[in-house]
Design an enzyme around this catalytic site. Structure first.
Site, mmCIF file in Angstrom:
data_model
loop_
_atom_site.group_PDB
_atom_site.id
_atom_site.type_symbol
_atom_site.label_atom_id
_atom_site.label_comp_id
_atom_site.label_asym_id
_atom_site.label_seq_id
_atom_site.Cartn_x
_atom_site.Cartn_y
_atom_site.Cartn_z
ATOM 1 N N LYS A 71 0.748 -1.178 -0.205
ATOM 2 C CA LYS A 71 0.028 0.083 0.026
ATOM 3 C C LYS A 71 0.868 1.213 0.025
ATOM 4 C CE LYS A 71 -3.931 -2.234 2.421
ATOM 5 N NZ LYS A 71 -4.967 -2.121 3.557
ATOM 6 N N ASP A 107 -9.955 2.118 3.288
ATOM 7 C CA ASP A 107 -10.088 1.394 4.532
ATOM 8 C C ASP A 107 -10.864 2.444 5.519
ATOM 9 O OD1 ASP A 107 -8.794 -0.709 3.576
ATOM 10 O OD2 ASP A 107 -7.021 -0.025 3.852
#
Ligand code: ATR
Length: 289
Positions: A71, A107
Site C-alpha cells: 500500500k 479503508d
C-alpha cells in the site's frame, strides 16, 4: 457473467492474495448489476509491483486494490492521490482514468461506514483509537476528515511510534480534529480519554486468530456502558475485547463491515455505481461466514 471484448479489468495485487474475499464480492456485485467488469487476483510481491502496475496501465485495466505491504509503495506509483491517501501515505485502491492513475484509500471510509451501519453517529464526538499501524492510520485520517472532534491515539512505544507522532501532527495540521498521542501503557490517560470518548476502536492486531485469547485491555475497569466498543478484527467475530465490553453493557461491533464497505467504496470509484450491499452481505458477510 460472460467475458466480452469490452470487459473492464479490475483486481487485487499483493502477496498472498488467494485467500481474499474481494473477487467473490466484486464479481457477484458486477453480475447482480449486469456490469461488464471482472475482478481477478494477482500474486505480486513488492519487488514486482512497479512492473505489474506498468502492465495494468498499458493494458487499460480500470483499476485495482492492493494489500499490505504494497500500500505504501503503490502511493509512489500513482500520478495523483486523494486527500485521504495523501495524508495516510498508503493506497489500497487505484482508478485508471485513461492512463492517469489516481490513488485512494478506502479503508478508513470502510470503517466510518461500518460505524453508521451499526447505527452510531460519531461526528463531532471524541474517539479513542488503539494502534497506529496501517489500518489505524486510515481510520484516524478518515475520522478526522469526516469531522470527529477529538482523536486520542494510543500506541506502544515500539515500531510504529515515530509514525504515530507524524500521523498526529498531520491530522492537527490538515484537519480541524484535535489529535493527541499517548503511550498505550499510560493507564491514567486512557482512563480519562475513555471517560470522555463516545467510541473506542481497537486498531491493533491483538486478539486476532490464532491468538484469540489475547486482549488489548488487561481488564474491563475502564469500560463504561455509554462507550461504543469496536474492533477492526473480524476473525474471530467476537474478540476478547468485544466479549468483555458486551458483558459490561457496551454496544459493540466488529471489523466485518469495514471489509465490506472498503470494497463497496472501491466498487463505486471504478463503476460509478453503488454496490448492492444487502445481497453482498447476505452472500459473504453473514455473522458466521
Ligand atoms: P495493520 O495493517 O493490520 O494495521 P500493522 O500495520 O502491523 O497492521 O499495525 C498493527 C498495530 O498493532 C500497530 O500499531 C502495532 O504496534 P507496533 O507498531 O508497536 O507493533 C499494534 N500491535 C501489534 N501487537 C501489539 C501488542 N501486543 N500490543 C500493543 N500493540 C500491538
Amino acid at each position: 457473467m460472460e467475458i466480452t471484448g469490452h470487459t473492464k479489468l479490475t483486481g487485487l495485487l499483493g502477496s498472498p492474495v488467494s485467500h481474499s474475499i474481494s473477487p467473490l464480492m466484486h464479481n457477484k456485485a458486477f453480475e447482480l448489476l449486469g456490469l461488464d467488469y471482472s475482478y481477478l487476483c494477482f500474486n505480486v510481491g513488492v519487488d514486482s509491483l512497479a512492473d505489474a502496475v506498468h502492465g495494468l496501465r498499458t493494458l487499460g485495466a480500470r483499476g485495482w486494490n492492493c494489500t499490505m505491504p504494497d500500500k505504501q509503495r503503490m502511493c509512489e506509483l500513482c500520478d495523483s492521490l486523494s486527500p485521504a491517501a495523501q495524508m495516510i501515505r498508503a493506497v489500497n485502491t487505484v482508478v485508471n482514468e485513461n492512463g492517469i492513475l489516481i490513488g485512494h484509500n478506502t479503508d478508513g471510509i470502510g470503517y466510518m461506514m461500518s460505524v453508521k451501519e451499526a447505527g452510531f453517529d460519531i461526528i463531532g464526538k471524541e474517539m479513542t483509537l488503539l494502534g497506529a499501524g496501517g489500518a489505524s492510520t486510515a481510520i484516524a485520517v478518515q475520522a478526522a476528515l469526516d469531522g470527529v472532534k477529538a482523536l486520542n491515539i494510543f500506541n506502544r512505544r515500539g515500531r510504529s511510534w515515530e509514525h504515530a507522532v507524524k500521523l498526529t501532527d498531520t491530522i492537527n495540521t490538515n484537519t480541524s480534529c484535535r489529535a493527541s498521542l499517548y503511550d498505550l501503557a499510560d493507564a491514567a490517560s486512557l482512563e480519562k480519554c475513555l471517560r470522555e470518548s463516545s467510541i473506542l476502536t481497537n486498531g491493533t492486531s491483538v486478539g486476532m486468530a490464532p491468538h484469540e485469547s489475547e486482549c488489548i485491555l488487561s481488564d474491563d475497569s475502564l469500560l463504561h456502558p455509554e462507550l461504543i466498543v469496536s474492533d477492526i478484527i473480524y476473525n474471530p467475530r467476537k474478540t476478547r475485547l468485544l466479549q468483555m465490553a458486551q458483558a459490561k453493557g457496551c454496544p459493540t461491533f466488529n471489523g466485518l463491515y469495514m471489509l465490506l464497505f472498503q470494497g463497496a467504496e472501491a466498487f463505486r470509484l471504478w463503476t460509478g455505481k453503488e454496490m448492492p450491499i444487502n445481497a453482498i452481505k447476505q452472500a459473504y458477510f453473514t455473522p458466521s461466514n
